[in-house]
Motif scaffolding. Structure first.
Motif, PDB file in Angstrom:
ATOM      1  N   SER A 274       0.845  -1.199   0.000  1.00  0.00           N
ATOM      2  CA  SER A 274       0.000   0.000   0.000  1.00  0.00           C
ATOM      3  C   SER A 274       0.875   1.243   0.000  1.00  0.00           C
ATOM      4  N   ILE A 275       0.446   2.251  -0.711  1.00  0.00           N
ATOM      5  CA  ILE A 275       1.214   3.489  -0.815  1.00  0.00           C
ATOM      6  C   ILE A 275       1.236   4.193   0.540  1.00  0.00           C
ATOM      7  N   GLY A 276       2.344   4.910   0.835  1.00  0.00           N
ATOM      8  CA  GLY A 276       2.459   5.643   2.081  1.00  0.00           C
ATOM      9  C   GLY A 276       2.158   7.123   1.908  1.00  0.00           C
ATOM     10  N   HIS A 277       2.211   7.847   3.034  1.00  0.00           N
ATOM     11  CA  HIS A 277       1.928   9.285   3.009  1.00  0.00           C
ATOM     12  C   HIS A 277       2.913  10.009   3.941  1.00  0.00           C
ATOM     13  N   CYS A 278       3.327  11.190   3.519  1.00  0.00           N
ATOM     14  CA  CYS A 278       4.329  11.958   4.274  1.00  0.00           C
ATOM     15  C   CYS A 278       3.673  12.696   5.441  1.00  0.00           C
ATOM     16  N   LEU A 279       4.265  12.521   6.621  1.00  0.00           N
ATOM     17  CA  LEU A 279       3.723  13.147   7.823  1.00  0.00           C
ATOM     18  C   LEU A 279       4.889  13.479   8.756  1.00  0.00           C
ATOM     19  N   SER A 280       4.822  14.614   9.409  1.00  0.00           N
ATOM     20  CA  SER A 280       5.876  14.982  10.360  1.00  0.00           C
ATOM     21  C   SER A 280       5.708  14.186  11.650  1.00  0.00           C
ATOM     22  N   ARG A 281       6.799  13.938  12.337  1.00  0.00           N
ATOM     23  CA  ARG A 281       6.725  13.197  13.596  1.00  0.00           C
ATOM     24  C   ARG A 281       5.930  13.978  14.638  1.00  0.00           C
ATOM     25  N   GLU A 282       6.016  15.269  14.555  1.00  0.00           N
ATOM     26  CA  GLU A 282       5.239  16.100  15.476  1.00  0.00           C
ATOM     27  C   GLU A 282       3.743  15.911  15.248  1.00  0.00           C
ATOM     28  N   LYS A 283       3.332  15.844  13.975  1.00  0.00           N
ATOM     29  CA  LYS A 283       1.919  15.661  13.657  1.00  0.00           C
ATOM     30  C   LYS A 283       1.462  14.266  14.050  1.00  0.00           C
ATOM     31  N   ILE A 284       2.340  13.284  13.877  1.00  0.00           N
ATOM     32  CA  ILE A 284       1.994  11.917  14.271  1.00  0.00           C
ATOM     33  C   ILE A 284       1.696  11.861  15.765  1.00  0.00           C
ATOM     34  N   THR A 285       2.561  12.491  16.547  1.00  0.00           N
ATOM     35  CA  THR A 285       2.360  12.514  18.001  1.00  0.00           C
ATOM     36  C   THR A 285       1.048  13.209  18.355  1.00  0.00           C
ATOM     37  N   GLU A 286       0.731  14.256  17.626  1.00  0.00           N
ATOM     38  CA  GLU A 286      -0.491  15.009  17.908  1.00  0.00           C
ATOM     39  C   GLU A 286      -1.745  14.200  17.567  1.00  0.00           C
ATOM     40  N   LEU A 287      -1.723  13.453  16.460  1.00  0.00           N
ATOM     41  CA  LEU A 287      -2.916  12.737  15.989  1.00  0.00           C
ATOM     42  C   LEU A 287      -3.036  11.323  16.529  1.00  0.00           C
ATOM     43  N   ASP A 288      -1.963  10.773  17.046  1.00  0.00           N
ATOM     44  CA  ASP A 288      -1.955   9.370  17.468  1.00  0.00           C
ATOM     45  C   ASP A 288      -2.964   9.133  18.587  1.00  0.00           C
ATOM     46  N   SER A 289      -3.866   8.197  18.364  1.00  0.00           N
ATOM     47  CA  SER A 289      -4.862   7.846  19.381  1.00  0.00           C
ATOM     48  C   SER A 289      -4.727   6.394  19.817  1.00  0.00           C
ATOM     49  N   THR A 290      -3.512   5.881  19.776  1.00  0.00           N
ATOM     50  CA  THR A 290      -3.267   4.519  20.218  1.00  0.00           C
ATOM     51  C   THR A 290      -3.563   4.401  21.707  1.00  0.00           C
ATOM     52  N   PRO A 291      -4.333   3.393  22.129  1.00  0.00           N
ATOM     53  CA  PRO A 291      -4.567   3.200  23.561  1.00  0.00           C
ATOM     54  C   PRO A 291      -3.250   3.079  24.333  1.00  0.00           C
ATOM     55  N   LYS A 292      -3.155   3.755  25.461  1.00  0.00           N
ATOM     56  CA  LYS A 292      -1.896   3.840  26.210  1.00  0.00           C
ATOM     57  C   LYS A 292      -1.472   2.504  26.777  1.00  0.00           C
ATOM     58  N   ASN A 293      -2.420   1.625  27.069  1.00  0.00           N
ATOM     59  CA  ASN A 293      -2.074   0.379  27.742  1.00  0.00           C
ATOM     60  C   ASN A 293      -1.679  -0.748  26.794  1.00  0.00           C
ATOM     61  N   LEU A 294      -1.588  -0.467  25.486  1.00  0.00           N
ATOM     62  CA  LEU A 294      -1.220  -1.518  24.531  1.00  0.00           C
ATOM     63  C   LEU A 294       0.278  -1.769  24.559  1.00  0.00           C
ATOM     64  N   SER A 295       0.649  -3.053  24.509  1.00  0.00           N
ATOM     65  CA  SER A 295       2.059  -3.409  24.421  1.00  0.00           C
ATOM     66  C   SER A 295       2.544  -3.242  22.998  1.00  0.00           C
ATOM     67  N   GLU A 296       3.859  -3.298  22.820  1.00  0.00           N
ATOM     68  CA  GLU A 296       4.441  -3.157  21.474  1.00  0.00           C
ATOM     69  C   GLU A 296       3.990  -4.292  20.571  1.00  0.00           C
ATOM     70  N   VAL A 297       3.820  -5.486  21.135  1.00  0.00           N
ATOM     71  CA  VAL A 297       3.357  -6.631  20.337  1.00  0.00           C
ATOM     72  C   VAL A 297       1.917  -6.400  19.879  1.00  0.00           C
ATOM     73  N   ALA A 298       1.078  -5.905  20.773  1.00  0.00           N
ATOM     74  CA  ALA A 298      -0.315  -5.629  20.425  1.00  0.00           C
ATOM     75  C   ALA A 298      -0.409  -4.519  19.394  1.00  0.00           C
ATOM     76  N   LYS A 299       0.477  -3.521  19.499  1.00  0.00           N
ATOM     77  CA  LYS A 299       0.468  -2.433  18.517  1.00  0.00           C
ATOM     78  C   LYS A 299       0.784  -2.960  17.122  1.00  0.00           C
ATOM     79  N   ALA A 300       1.708  -3.913  17.035  1.00  0.00           N
ATOM     80  CA  ALA A 300       2.076  -4.465  15.733  1.00  0.00           C
ATOM     81  C   ALA A 300       0.910  -5.224  15.094  1.00  0.00           C
ATOM     82  N   VAL A 301       0.025  -5.772  15.947  1.00  0.00           N
ATOM     83  CA  VAL A 301      -1.147  -6.485  15.433  1.00  0.00           C
ATOM     84  C   VAL A 301      -2.228  -5.502  15.002  1.00  0.00           C
ATOM     85  N   ASP A 302      -2.582  -4.568  15.907  1.00  0.00           N
ATOM     86  CA  ASP A 302      -3.575  -3.539  15.605  1.00  0.00           C
ATOM     87  C   ASP A 302      -3.450  -2.447  16.651  1.00  0.00           C
ATOM     88  N   CYS A 303      -2.767  -1.369  16.304  1.00  0.00           N
ATOM     89  CA  CYS A 303      -2.539  -0.317  17.283  1.00  0.00           C
ATOM     90  C   CYS A 303      -3.803   0.478  17.590  1.00  0.00           C
TER      91      CYS A 303
END
Length: 487
Positions: A274-303
């Motif tokens: 799938s094609i990617g899209h350009c995004l600043s790391r600052e914007k990623i941090t601002e928009l990221d709504s990943t649940p805080k309690n997810l482990s790194e393994v769980a994030k790789a499955v579905d963050c």
């Protein structure tokens, strides 16, 4: 089950019609009025067949047959030459098909393929098929009628018939007049039908070839494809999905100018990531709504933890770390950013930009379908689901009042004319009982062999042998074609 239902309905209709006809003819109260009605209208009913016969067109045939006599004579003489050559080629072709099949070397595509509704003819194409048969039959019989008038043979009448599901036409010529004209004049009459069928093929080929030119004032081509049909309850249907009349211009950066491009873009999206899209790391941090309690393994499955219909899990890579990072980002906002395939595509001096990719399995893809002035459709799934959910056309209407399906109708009808009218030529010129080839063969033998073989019985014997061979040849080919169809 559907085929059985159709067969039952057809048989029920013809049985009811035949019984009604028999009842009205035998009933003392209605029989007289019914016979008068049949005589006035020219209607007649028999087993699985309905006929209409009239003398209404006789004057038209006379006028056409007397128009430009020399030109018509040349026209139908060329038809004789075509009919004789076509007969020879048809017999050779059908013989070769039988020989190859018996030697277990069948051709890739059968020349004669029975067309059966519900078996190898989709219900959506049935109207084209029946209309084509009717048009080809009418023009075929008109050829016989006009040639007969040209050769001073009386036309008694013209009729149409419906045999089970198959429409057709016929012309009633005076047999007494036919028997007294010369063999050459008979040939002009007998060959006129298949000659006109061949002309139909040429005309349809020309229309198919120049159709893009004819439609230039009404349709544009080469810049997009237009959606002509969207499957109900599919992944792209609905208020926010694709709609009939939408011009599709690209799929995730892959330009779509015609249907071939559409196929290429879909195939490309299956093979590539799938094609990617350009995004600043600052914007990623601002928009990221990943649940805080997810482990790194769980994030790789579905963050996103499957909690949102508007967000999707994206992955990206930072040079300082070897492993991928994941972020749950709003799909619409993220895909509105510039596209990228490699990290280097997002390079901007003094900006910490990364290329974020949808974190999906190898089968599922996130595609942007650009269709007109609307926001691009975000399709999440297998690209083939997108491919099979819509029907497309290369012809984009220049106005909303222009019919969307007109180019498809003209193309499809032209293709049916080419295939069915061509098949009628091959069939009718075979020297077989009840076909034009029977009479063409007889007239040709009388024309060419009367001086060589004076004995009429010997010519009759030769004619019978040829007709028997042609009939057996056609029958074997039909049986082989039916066997290939059902096996």
């Amino acid at each position: 089950m559907l085929q059985t239902t159709w067969i039952a309905l057809i048989l029920g209709f013809w049985s009811s019609l035949y019984l009604l006809d028999a009842y009205l003819k035998s009933n003392k109260t209605y029989s007289r009025h019914y016979y008068n009605f049949l005589e006035r209208t020219g209607f007649s009913v028999s087993i699985c067949q309905f006929r209409w016969y009239s003398t209404f067109f006789n004057r038209s045939f006379v006028r056409l047959g007397q128009w430009r006599p020399r030109l018509l004579r040349l026209w139908f003489t060329v038809g004789v030459l075509f009919g004789l050559v076509a007969m020879l080629l048809s017999v050779c072709l059908l013989t070769l098909l039988v020989i190859n099949t018996l030697r277990k070397q069948p051709v890739d595509q059968q020349v004669l393929t029975p067309v059966m509704p519900g078996v190898n003819l989709p219900a959506s194409q049935l109207s084209y098929y029946l209309l084509t048969l009717l048009v080809c039959g009418i023009l075929h019989e008109m050829g016989h009628a006009i040639a007969a008038v040209r050769e001073n043979v009386r036309v008694n009448g013209f009729g149409l018939f419906l045999l089970i599901l198959y429409p057709g036409a016929y012309v009633d010529l005076s047999s007494e007049h036919l028997q007294v004209v010369s063999p050459l004049r008979q040939l002009r009459i007998y060959c006129a039908g298949v000659w006109h069928n061949f002309v139909i093929v040429i005309f349809a080929l020309i229309v198919l070839f120049i159709l893009p030119i004819l439609l230039i004032p009404f349709y544009s081509t080469g810049s997009a494809v237009v959606i002509t049909q969207v499957s109900e309850n599919s992944a792209v249907s609905g208020p926010r999905g694709l709609a009939v009349g939408d011009p599709v211009t690209s799929i995730s950066g892959c330009r779509v100018k015609d249907i071939d491009d559409w196929h290429s873009c879909v195939s490309h999206s299956i093979k590539e990531e799938s094609i990617g899209h350009c995004l600043s790391r600052e914007k990623i941090t601002e928009l990221d709504s990943t649940p805080k309690n997810l482990s790194e393994v769980a994030k790789a499955v579905d963050c996103c933890n499957s909690t949102s219909s508007t967000h999707l899990c994206f992955k990206y890579h930072i040079k300082s770390k070897s492993q991928d990072k994941y972020a749950c980002l709003p799909a619409r906002m993220t895909t509105d950013r510039p596209m990228c395939k490699y990290q280097s595509d997002c390079y901007i001096p003094k900006a910490d930009m990364v290329c974020v990719y949808p974190a999906l399995d190898n089968v599922t893809k996130l595609l942007q379908v650009f269709h007109g002035r609307k926001p691009p459709l975000l399709f999440l799934g297998h690209p083939l689901d997108l491919h099979y959910s819509v029907m497309l056309s290369n012809y984009v209407p220049k106005s909303s009042i222009i019919p969307l399906n007109l180019p498809y109708v003209l193309e499809t009808f032209s293709k049916y004319l080419i295939s069915l009218s061509g098949a009628l030529v091959i069939l009718n010129v075979v020297p077989c009982y009840a076909l034009d080839g029977q009479w063409i063969c007889h007239a040709f033998i009388e024309l060419s062999l009367a001086s060589v073989i004076p004995d009429r019985e010997m010519r009759g014997l030769l004619y019978s042998v040829i007709i028997l061979y042609g009939t057996a040849l056609l029958l074997v080919n039909v049986i082989l074609a039916m066997w290939m169809l059902f096996t």
